[in-house]
Design a protein around this motif. Structure first.
Motif, PDB file in Angstrom:
ATOM      1  N   ARG A  70      16.273  -9.630   6.336  1.00  0.00           N
ATOM      2  CA  ARG A  70      14.848  -9.372   5.601  1.00  0.00           C
ATOM      3  C   ARG A  70      13.732 -10.319   6.419  1.00  0.00           C
ATOM      4  NH1 ARG A  70      15.962  -6.312   1.490  1.00  0.00           N
ATOM      5  NH2 ARG A  70      17.906  -6.451   0.591  1.00  0.00           N
TER       6      ARG A  70
ATOM      7  N   TYR B  99       7.036  -9.052   5.890  1.00  0.00           N
ATOM      8  CA  TYR B  99       6.916  -7.576   5.707  1.00  0.00           C
ATOM      9  C   TYR B  99       7.040  -7.360   4.077  1.00  0.00           C
ATOM     10  CZ  TYR B  99       7.688  -7.120  10.802  1.00  0.00           C
ATOM     11  OH  TYR B  99       7.329  -6.991  11.922  1.00  0.00           O
ATOM     12  N   GLN B 100       7.180  -6.003   3.806  1.00  0.00           N
ATOM     13  CA  GLN B 100       7.505  -5.562   2.264  1.00  0.00           C
ATOM     14  C   GLN B 100       8.819  -6.330   1.582  1.00  0.00           C
ATOM     15  OE1 GLN B 100       7.310  -1.584   1.947  1.00  0.00           O
ATOM     16  NE2 GLN B 100       4.914  -1.502   1.890  1.00  0.00           N
ATOM     17  N   SER B 101       9.056  -6.864   0.535  1.00  0.00           N
ATOM     18  CA  SER B 101      10.337  -7.472   0.168  1.00  0.00           C
ATOM     19  C   SER B 101      11.552  -6.690   0.418  1.00  0.00           C
ATOM     20  CB  SER B 101      10.025  -7.832  -1.006  1.00  0.00           C
ATOM     21  OG  SER B 101      10.040  -6.683  -2.243  1.00  0.00           O
TER      22      SER B 101
ATOM     23  N   TYR C 241      12.301  -4.780   2.823  1.00  0.00           N
ATOM     24  CA  TYR C 241      12.521  -4.401   4.385  1.00  0.00           C
ATOM     25  C   TYR C 241      13.546  -5.109   4.966  1.00  0.00           C
ATOM     26  CZ  TYR C 241       8.469  -1.167   5.339  1.00  0.00           C
ATOM     27  OH  TYR C 241       7.926  -0.129   5.285  1.00  0.00           O
TER      28      TYR C 241
ATOM     29  N   ASN D 224      14.364   0.193   3.945  1.00  0.00           N
ATOM     30  CA  ASN D 224      13.667  -0.353   2.725  1.00  0.00           C
ATOM     31  C   ASN D 224      14.731  -0.173   1.612  1.00  0.00           C
ATOM     32  OD1 ASN D 224      12.120  -1.048   0.768  1.00  0.00           O
ATOM     33  ND2 ASN D 224      10.622   0.242   1.134  1.00  0.00           N
TER      34      ASN D 224
ATOM     35  N   ASP E  38      14.181  -1.300  -1.483  1.00  0.00           N
ATOM     36  CA  ASP E  38      13.230  -1.249  -2.462  1.00  0.00           C
ATOM     37  C   ASP E  38      13.277   0.214  -3.089  1.00  0.00           C
ATOM     38  OD1 ASP E  38      13.093  -3.783  -2.860  1.00  0.00           O
ATOM     39  OD2 ASP E  38      10.807  -3.936  -2.126  1.00  0.00           O
TER      40      ASP E  38
END
Length: 129
Positions: free
Chosen positions: A100, A104-106, A108, A126, A128
């Motif tokens: 991770r 970046y987005q959590s 990713y 991703n 999420d």
């Protein structure tokens, strides 16, 4: 949307060994081979190559683009891990171990490599979604 990408290389046989193995981890396979070109599709039956690996058409040596990278979708973190390991086992170099990235987005999960000629690739998913 992107129709296809082209990755410039100087050594097609070396590139074939690398890309057959590495793209195979993400569900792609080669359907086109010519002396200066390789074409890959997803195994889901895409109608045309989406990834082309080739010698430059202008006859000049292929060079690495600073800031250029091809990001490839992976179905899971395990696929990203496998992509990274297979790339290293087939002549690639590490540009960032899978994991991770806080910036970046959590959700990713990414891994970065360079092919034997220096082109940068990543595999990501991703978690999420």
């Amino acid at each position: 949307m992107i129709s296809y990408i082209t990755i410039g290389v100087n050594d097609i046989p070396r590139a074939a060994k690398f890309y057959d193995a590495v793209l195979g981890t993400l569900g792609h396979h080669r359907i086109y081979t010519a002396p200066d070109w390789l074409g890959y599709v997803q195994k889901d039956g895409a109608y045309m190559p989406r990834i082309w690996v080739c010698n430059p058409e202008n006859g000049h040596p292929a060079t690495v683009g600073n800031g250029s990278m091809v990001g490839l979708h992976a179905a899971s973190p395990a696929d990203v891990d496998r992509f990274h390991a297979v790339a290293l086992a087939n002549g690639g170099t590490d540009e960032g171990k899978p994991g991770r990235r806080a910036h970046y987005q959590s959700g990713y999960y990414l891994g970065y490599v360079r092919d034997p000629e220096g082109n940068k690739l990543s595999a990501f998913c991703n978690t999420d979604l």
